[in-house]
Write a protein that holds these residues in place. Sequence first.
Motif, mmCIF file in Angstrom:
data_model
loop_
_atom_site.group_PDB
_atom_site.id
_atom_site.type_symbol
_atom_site.label_atom_id
_atom_site.label_comp_id
_atom_site.label_asym_id
_atom_site.label_seq_id
_atom_site.Cartn_x
_atom_site.Cartn_y
_atom_site.Cartn_z
ATOM 1 N N MET A 145 36.283 -63.603 27.112
ATOM 2 C CA MET A 145 36.151 -65.065 27.091
ATOM 3 C C MET A 145 36.610 -65.569 25.724
ATOM 4 S SD MET A 145 35.176 -65.444 30.151
ATOM 5 C CE MET A 145 35.024 -67.216 30.216
ATOM 6 N N ARG A 146 37.447 -66.608 25.743
ATOM 7 C CA ARG A 146 38.081 -67.112 24.521
ATOM 8 C C ARG A 146 37.403 -68.395 24.046
ATOM 9 N NH1 ARG A 146 42.294 -71.088 23.535
ATOM 10 N NH2 ARG A 146 41.841 -71.790 25.645
ATOM 11 N N LEU A 147 37.236 -68.500 22.742
ATOM 12 C CA LEU A 147 36.778 -69.766 22.162
ATOM 13 C C LEU A 147 38.007 -70.468 21.611
ATOM 14 C CD1 LEU A 147 34.336 -71.572 21.243
ATOM 15 C CD2 LEU A 147 34.524 -70.417 19.032
ATOM 16 N N PRO A 187 31.902 -73.484 32.962
ATOM 17 C CA PRO A 187 32.447 -73.040 34.254
ATOM 18 C C PRO A 187 33.977 -72.982 34.310
ATOM 19 C CG PRO A 187 30.657 -74.584 34.596
ATOM 20 C CD PRO A 187 30.916 -74.566 33.117
ATOM 21 N N HIS A 188 34.676 -73.865 33.542
ATOM 22 C CA HIS A 188 36.144 -73.882 33.632
ATOM 23 C C HIS A 188 36.797 -72.803 32.748
ATOM 24 C CE1 HIS A 188 35.334 -76.590 30.158
ATOM 25 N NE2 HIS A 188 36.311 -75.871 29.638
ATOM 26 N N ASP A 189 36.025 -72.128 31.899
ATOM 27 C CA ASP A 189 36.615 -71.130 30.991
ATOM 28 C C ASP A 189 37.104 -69.900 31.767
ATOM 29 O OD1 ASP A 189 36.206 -72.649 28.710
ATOM 30 O OD2 ASP A 189 34.181 -71.871 28.397
ATOM 31 N N ARG A 190 38.251 -69.381 31.362
ATOM 32 C CA ARG A 190 38.843 -68.216 32.025
ATOM 33 C C ARG A 190 39.032 -67.088 31.014
ATOM 34 N NH1 ARG A 190 37.354 -70.405 35.509
ATOM 35 N NH2 ARG A 190 38.297 -71.552 37.223
ATOM 36 N N PRO A 191 38.774 -65.826 31.411
ATOM 37 C CA PRO A 191 38.981 -64.717 30.466
ATOM 38 C C PRO A 191 40.463 -64.443 30.230
ATOM 39 C CG PRO A 191 38.303 -63.855 32.604
ATOM 40 C CD PRO A 191 38.273 -65.353 32.720
ATOM 41 N N VAL A 192 40.784 -63.880 29.072
ATOM 42 C CA VAL A 192 42.155 -63.461 28.781
ATOM 43 C C VAL A 192 42.306 -61.988 29.167
ATOM 44 C CG1 VAL A 192 42.412 -65.144 26.932
ATOM 45 C CG2 VAL A 192 41.606 -62.834 26.387
ATOM 46 N N ASP A 193 43.551 -61.512 29.187
ATOM 47 C CA ASP A 193 43.793 -60.111 29.552
ATOM 48 C C ASP A 193 43.648 -59.167 28.373
ATOM 49 O OD1 ASP A 193 44.564 -60.517 32.347
ATOM 50 O OD2 ASP A 193 46.223 -61.650 31.496
ATOM 51 N N ALA A 194 43.999 -59.643 27.173
ATOM 52 C CA ALA A 194 43.944 -58.756 26.000
ATOM 53 C C ALA A 194 43.877 -59.578 24.725
ATOM 54 C CB ALA A 194 45.180 -57.848 25.960
ATOM 55 N N VAL A 195 43.318 -58.955 23.686
ATOM 56 C CA VAL A 195 43.322 -59.555 22.351
ATOM 57 C C VAL A 195 44.097 -58.614 21.433
ATOM 58 C CG1 VAL A 195 41.078 -58.518 21.711
ATOM 59 C CG2 VAL A 195 41.939 -60.493 20.449
ATOM 60 N N VAL A 196 44.939 -59.196 20.586
ATOM 61 C CA VAL A 196 45.690 -58.422 19.592
ATOM 62 C C VAL A 196 45.117 -58.783 18.233
ATOM 63 C CG1 VAL A 196 47.982 -57.863 18.691
ATOM 64 C CG2 VAL A 196 47.746 -58.707 21.037
ATOM 65 N N THR A 197 44.686 -57.777 17.470
ATOM 66 C CA THR A 197 44.228 -58.011 16.096
ATOM 67 C C THR A 197 45.052 -57.103 15.186
ATOM 68 O OG1 THR A 197 42.543 -56.270 16.035
ATOM 69 C CG2 THR A 197 41.857 -58.410 16.943
#
Length: 205
Positions: A145-147, A187-197
């Motif tokens: 989940m992204r902020l 409710p409208h938030d969507r998860p991302v597939d990957a995070v790059v750090t």
Amino acid sequence: MSHDGPTTESDKRTLRRELLGVRNSLTADELAQAASSLAERALAMPELARAHSVAAYVSVGAEPGTFALLDALRARGVRVLLPALLPDNDLDWGVYTGEGSLTRVRHGGGRMALLEPAGERLGPDAVTGADVVLLPGLAVDERGMRLGRGGGSYDRVLARLERAGARPALLVLLYDVEVVAHVPEEPHDRPVDAVVTPSGVRRFR
């Protein structure tokens, strides 16, 4: 107001403030080093290796830097789309052809300056043709989940992708400390597939 009531929104605001404080304390050297590591990590990902079209963004201030990545993708022959903010906070798109193809645009009564594509506008639906969408963010949690920044522009992008049945890979570029245990979600938030750090890639699905 969020569907979850005011607490989710104020939790998000508090977390945003804390994270921006940490970002703004980074030195120019730390920013440059992170940007070069991020480009290296991202370019090694299969999603980007096979992409023909990538919707990205131009980093501003202390955001994880995207210029090295944009130029490397373009050098590979990838079509790179960059956003232009519309008055209603939605995003239009234009093609990136190098730093000379960007123009500085002031928004919000001059409070905020963004670098946007200077050329032809392709319309808000152009993003639905991208193989990969890079989303700006301030944090991502263990579930992906992204902020976001709170402007809602990318919530619209994600809703548009969903309506079009488009399934690009959704990636977020962050600093290591911005991968956190939990991000307040609505409710409208969507998860991302990957995070790059700078230290690696983490996938969620």
